[in-house]
Design a protein around this motif. Sequence first.
Motif, PDB file in Angstrom:
ATOM      1  N   GLU A 111       0.830  -1.210   0.000  1.00 34.51           N
ATOM      2  CA  GLU A 111       0.000   0.000   0.000  1.00 34.51           C
ATOM      3  C   GLU A 111       0.865   1.261   0.000  1.00 34.51           C
ATOM      4  O   GLU A 111       0.546   2.248  -0.661  1.00 34.51           O
ATOM      5  CB  GLU A 111      -0.934  -0.019   1.203  1.00 34.51           C
ATOM      6  N   ARG A 112       1.960   1.212   0.737  1.00 43.10           N
ATOM      7  CA  ARG A 112       2.859   2.373   0.762  1.00 43.10           C
ATOM      8  C   ARG A 112       3.468   2.620  -0.614  1.00 43.10           C
ATOM      9  O   ARG A 112       3.488   3.754  -1.116  1.00 43.10           O
ATOM     10  CB  ARG A 112       3.975   2.148   1.790  1.00 43.10           C
ATOM     11  N   LEU A 113       3.963   1.549  -1.243  1.00 44.99           N
ATOM     12  CA  LEU A 113       4.580   1.672  -2.560  1.00 44.99           C
ATOM     13  C   LEU A 113       3.577   2.151  -3.605  1.00 44.99           C
ATOM     14  O   LEU A 113       3.874   3.033  -4.421  1.00 44.99           O
ATOM     15  CB  LEU A 113       5.184   0.330  -2.982  1.00 44.99           C
ATOM     16  N   ILE A 114       2.387   1.585  -3.591  1.00 42.90           N
ATOM     17  CA  ILE A 114       1.348   1.980  -4.557  1.00 42.90           C
ATOM     18  C   ILE A 114       0.993   3.449  -4.369  1.00 42.90           C
ATOM     19  O   ILE A 114       0.841   4.200  -5.338  1.00 42.90           O
ATOM     20  CB  ILE A 114       0.096   1.085  -4.403  1.00 42.90           C
ATOM     21  N   GLY A 115       0.858   3.878  -3.116  1.00 45.72           N
ATOM     22  CA  GLY A 115       0.542   5.280  -2.845  1.00 45.72           C
ATOM     23  C   GLY A 115       1.626   6.219  -3.344  1.00 45.72           C
ATOM     24  O   GLY A 115       1.327   7.239  -3.990  1.00 45.72           O
ATOM     25  N   ASP A 116       2.882   5.881  -3.064  1.00 46.14           N
ATOM     26  CA  ASP A 116       3.997   6.734  -3.478  1.00 46.14           C
ATOM     27  C   ASP A 116       4.102   6.828  -4.998  1.00 46.14           C
ATOM     28  O   ASP A 116       4.244   7.924  -5.569  1.00 46.14           O
ATOM     29  CB  ASP A 116       5.316   6.188  -2.913  1.00 46.14           C
ATOM     30  N   ILE A 117       4.046   5.671  -5.667  1.00 47.19           N
ATOM     31  CA  ILE A 117       4.211   5.645  -7.126  1.00 47.19           C
ATOM     32  C   ILE A 117       3.022   6.302  -7.818  1.00 47.19           C
ATOM     33  O   ILE A 117       3.186   7.048  -8.797  1.00 47.19           O
ATOM     34  CB  ILE A 117       4.391   4.197  -7.629  1.00 47.19           C
ATOM     35  N   SER A 118       1.813   6.053  -7.334  1.00 48.04           N
ATOM     36  CA  SER A 118       0.606   6.639  -7.943  1.00 48.04           C
ATOM     37  C   SER A 118       0.649   8.152  -7.868  1.00 48.04           C
ATOM     38  O   SER A 118       0.252   8.859  -8.808  1.00 48.04           O
ATOM     39  CB  SER A 118      -0.650   6.111  -7.250  1.00 48.04           C
ATOM     40  N   GLU A 119       1.139   8.663  -6.749  1.00 48.47           N
ATOM     41  CA  GLU A 119       1.266  10.108  -6.587  1.00 48.47           C
ATOM     42  C   GLU A 119       2.305  10.653  -7.563  1.00 48.47           C
ATOM     43  O   GLU A 119       2.115  11.715  -8.181  1.00 48.47           O
ATOM     44  CB  GLU A 119       1.671  10.428  -5.150  1.00 48.47           C
ATOM     45  N   LEU A 120       3.379   9.908  -7.734  1.00 46.21           N
ATOM     46  CA  LEU A 120       4.471  10.348  -8.598  1.00 46.21           C
ATOM     47  C   LEU A 120       4.034  10.466 -10.058  1.00 46.21           C
ATOM     48  O   LEU A 120       4.428  11.398 -10.761  1.00 46.21           O
ATOM     49  CB  LEU A 120       5.650   9.373  -8.484  1.00 46.21           C
ATOM     50  N   VAL A 121       3.211   9.532 -10.530  1.00 45.24           N
ATOM     51  CA  VAL A 121       2.801   9.537 -11.943  1.00 45.24           C
ATOM     52  C   VAL A 121       1.377  10.062 -12.152  1.00 45.24           C
ATOM     53  O   VAL A 121       0.835   9.977 -13.256  1.00 45.24           O
ATOM     54  CB  VAL A 121       2.934   8.118 -12.565  1.00 45.24           C
ATOM     55  N   GLY A 122       0.763  10.608 -11.100  1.00 48.23           N
ATOM     56  CA  GLY A 122      -0.543  11.241 -11.248  1.00 48.23           C
ATOM     57  C   GLY A 122      -1.707  10.286 -11.426  1.00 48.23           C
ATOM     58  O   GLY A 122      -2.664  10.589 -12.150  1.00 48.23           O
ATOM     59  N   LEU A 123      -1.651   9.131 -10.745  1.00 51.31           N
ATOM     60  CA  LEU A 123      -2.716   8.129 -10.905  1.00 51.31           C
ATOM     61  C   LEU A 123      -3.603   7.985  -9.668  1.00 51.31           C
ATOM     62  O   LEU A 123      -4.538   7.178  -9.679  1.00 51.31           O
ATOM     63  CB  LEU A 123      -2.107   6.764 -11.233  1.00 51.31           C
ATOM     64  N   THR A 124      -3.325   8.745  -8.620  1.00 52.14           N
ATOM     65  CA  THR A 124      -4.069   8.570  -7.361  1.00 52.14           C
ATOM     66  C   THR A 124      -5.591   8.614  -7.543  1.00 52.14           C
ATOM     67  O   THR A 124      -6.303   7.772  -6.986  1.00 52.14           O
ATOM     68  CB  THR A 124      -3.613   9.622  -6.327  1.00 52.14           C
ATOM     69  N   PRO A 125      -6.151   9.538  -8.367  1.00 51.69           N
ATOM     70  CA  PRO A 125      -7.612   9.568  -8.512  1.00 51.69           C
ATOM     71  C   PRO A 125      -8.187   8.386  -9.303  1.00 51.69           C
ATOM     72  O   PRO A 125      -9.416   8.216  -9.357  1.00 51.69           O
ATOM     73  CB  PRO A 125      -7.866  10.881  -9.272  1.00 51.69           C
ATOM     74  N   TYR A 126      -7.332   7.585  -9.923  1.00 56.80           N
ATOM     75  CA  TYR A 126      -7.832   6.546 -10.831  1.00 56.80           C
ATOM     76  C   TYR A 126      -7.570   5.130 -10.325  1.00 56.80           C
ATOM     77  O   TYR A 126      -7.771   4.161 -11.051  1.00 56.80           O
ATOM     78  CB  TYR A 126      -7.161   6.700 -12.207  1.00 56.80           C
ATOM     79  N   LEU A 127      -7.142   4.973  -9.078  1.00 59.89           N
ATOM     80  CA  LEU A 127      -6.713   3.672  -8.584  1.00 59.89           C
ATOM     81  C   LEU A 127      -7.810   2.615  -8.622  1.00 59.89           C
ATOM     82  O   LEU A 127      -7.527   1.421  -8.762  1.00 59.89           O
ATOM     83  CB  LEU A 127      -6.163   3.805  -7.154  1.00 59.89           C
ATOM     84  N   ASP A 128      -9.071   3.026  -8.504  1.00 60.25           N
ATOM     85  CA  ASP A 128     -10.172   2.046  -8.478  1.00 60.25           C
ATOM     86  C   ASP A 128     -10.853   1.882  -9.832  1.00 60.25           C
ATOM     87  O   ASP A 128     -11.848   1.163  -9.949  1.00 60.25           O
ATOM     88  CB  ASP A 128     -11.202   2.450  -7.409  1.00 60.25           C
TER      89      ASP A 128
END
Length: 366
Positions: A111-128
């Motif tokens: 969960e930590r890795l997914i959160g960090d990487i998603s934030e880095l590439v701008g994917l946080t709003p699209y995870l689901d």
Amino acid sequence: MAQIELRNIGKKFKQEAVIENLNLTIRSGSFTVLVGPSGCGKSTTLRMVAGLERQTEGEIWIDGKCVSDTPPGLRDVAMVFQNYALYPTMSVRGNIEFGLKNKGVAKPERERLIGDISELVGLTPYLDKKPQSLSGGQRQRVALARAMVKQPKVFILDEPLSNLDAKLRSQMRTELIQLHKRLGTTFVYVTHDQVEAMSMGDEIVVMDKGVIQQADGPMAIYGQPANLFTAQFIGTPPMNVLLQEDMHALGIPAMPGVHYAGFRPEHAVLNPPDGTEGIMLRGRIATRESLGAEQIYQLELASGALVSVKTFLRPMETVEWAAAAIPAEALHAFDVRGNRVECSLNEWREAAGGGILTAAGAGGRS
């Protein structure tokens, strides 16, 4: 970060050699681009580094270790393909997480890795969301995030932007450059697009028919091409190349060992004022392209040769003929095999008898 070394690499498909005796060192932390026409061997080289293809001969070293016999999953290399290769039934989160689950990474760390990487590439709003609901650029970010979350020593990208439209490709080029700077990891990128190569790579490897034509920084590749292939593959429009008969007709002095002379279209001075020094040529305007600020004209010389001239002057829409001056210092020399010959401006002037290099000017006189 990791340095990659290809030592005497050869590859055959059904006894047909597609790569022979290839030697290349890719610096640790560099953004190295392999570029060349279709079938030149760049993707095969990439796949051998990743372990997806087995080299016929030679050795592959990554981070000081020979990985020639190491399975792909143990090479600490992550690969991003042009077709994304996402799992359509999984969410964005599931796609990114899949490899971590297989490696047995604990849930809190995942969960930590997914959160960090998603934030880095701008994917946080699209995870689901599922991949089919995303744009091409967003899907490419998912593919990148899935590779990044493994925290590999080497990223390998095989024409990852080829399925995107022109505007999105330009945007993603910028994002990949910024991503490389933030990660500091070794990037190896394959493309047939020389604009991508020049804009993204800090090192460029030009390939043709399984052979490295030149490996250097982008401005060295552009400004001092090692041979005719590189000179005419890199650059839009490509370098103009004049044969010996064209050189003679234009008054370009004969130089020992020089069989071809070349110049970049943007180095030609269109409709030069009186007193301009250089090789003067005059031709019929065969084609004209307006690219907004830039104008590109193709001139047909008396010999029948076509040369391109790029200028920022306003369009000449009604003119049928034009003259151009090529400064002597802008000339590139190549031998009969097409390899670069180093010729200084002074050598050109000496060959011309010490005089100013001029030939048929705007008025057609020598």
